[in-house]
Design a protein around this motif. Sequence first.
Motif, PDB file in Angstrom:
ATOM      1  N   GLU A  57       7.130   5.985  -7.023  1.00 49.00           N
ATOM      2  CA  GLU A  57       6.734   6.695  -6.967  1.00 49.00           C
ATOM      3  C   GLU A  57       7.717   7.742  -7.333  1.00 49.00           C
ATOM      4  O   GLU A  57       9.314   8.107  -6.677  1.00 49.00           O
ATOM      5  CB  GLU A  57       6.277   7.180  -5.319  1.00 49.00           C
TER       6      GLU A  57
ATOM      7  N   VAL B  81      10.466  10.886  -7.136  1.00 51.23           N
ATOM      8  CA  VAL B  81      11.061  11.689  -6.390  1.00 51.23           C
ATOM      9  C   VAL B  81      12.132  13.074  -7.190  1.00 51.23           C
ATOM     10  O   VAL B  81      12.502  12.646  -7.623  1.00 51.23           O
ATOM     11  CB  VAL B  81      11.709  11.280  -5.224  1.00 51.23           C
TER      12      VAL B  81
ATOM     13  N   HIS C 155      13.761   2.388  -3.137  1.00 50.85           N
ATOM     14  CA  HIS C 155      12.196   2.726  -2.335  1.00 50.85           C
ATOM     15  C   HIS C 155      11.570   3.604  -3.770  1.00 50.85           C
ATOM     16  O   HIS C 155      10.558   3.491  -3.804  1.00 50.85           O
ATOM     17  CB  HIS C 155      11.900   3.855  -2.005  1.00 50.85           C
ATOM     18  N   TYR C 156      12.707   4.631  -4.536  1.00 57.03           N
ATOM     19  CA  TYR C 156      11.368   5.542  -5.399  1.00 57.03           C
ATOM     20  C   TYR C 156      12.089   5.981  -7.254  1.00 57.03           C
ATOM     21  O   TYR C 156      13.229   5.184  -7.288  1.00 57.03           O
ATOM     22  CB  TYR C 156      11.511   7.160  -4.806  1.00 57.03           C
TER      23      TYR C 156
END
Length: 250
Positions: free
Chosen positions: A40, A42, A68-69
Amino acid sequence: MLKILLGLAASFALTSLSLRADDFDSAGVRIHYIVQGSGEPVILIHGLYASAQKNWGFPGVIADLSQHYRVIALDCRGHGDSDKPTNEGDYGMKMVDDVVRLMDHLHLASANIVGYSMGGMIALKLAATHPDRVHSVVLGGMGWMKEGSPLQLVWEGMGGHERFGAPPALLHGFAEFAVSANQITALKMPIAVVVGERDPCRKMYVDPLLQIRPDIPEHVISGAGHITCILKPEFKTELAAALSRNLAGR
């Protein structure tokens, strides 16, 4: 303190080795940015007189979030390795446009936006003017500058000379980051605030935002001021948690 500094230095070194840096043309202004991680998207927008590395790389924010991003951090015009135009009118909304053009350059229809201080002003203005491009917002050390407020007038009349290589026109442009109350209440994407307990921006910008949007969660970093907040380990923890909650609440 030595342990904290060593940890920050290690995070910075790791980030410097693994990130990808590049530039793109934003309507004639060269904007530098870095990308790390996957997933995702960011976008991180730094504060006044800082840069992507100073604001997000050195404190280890990029290294942590990139686990995580897909983290994208730009040097705003007038800062870091980006161009530094000097004319009045070269800043303000054009700094918001730079973020939109960066998303276009990277073929991102939308993204999660994180801004600290000046970056928070840009992030909220972006959400108000391009809500379709913004998944969620986290404001660090910042809240809302109301359109027509005394704070906007202060920025309009801000004088001074070049500081840290940034031209005076940069500060004058801050007035264009003001947002109306109607625009704030109309925002539908998840928004969160992470701010230092001793940060004067809490009273000036965060409190007015929470008065008209009490649904926005405020995460306060104990004992932190405006400058020191982003260096606290708790800041990274609260930022990651706010992003996770924002994504879950979309």
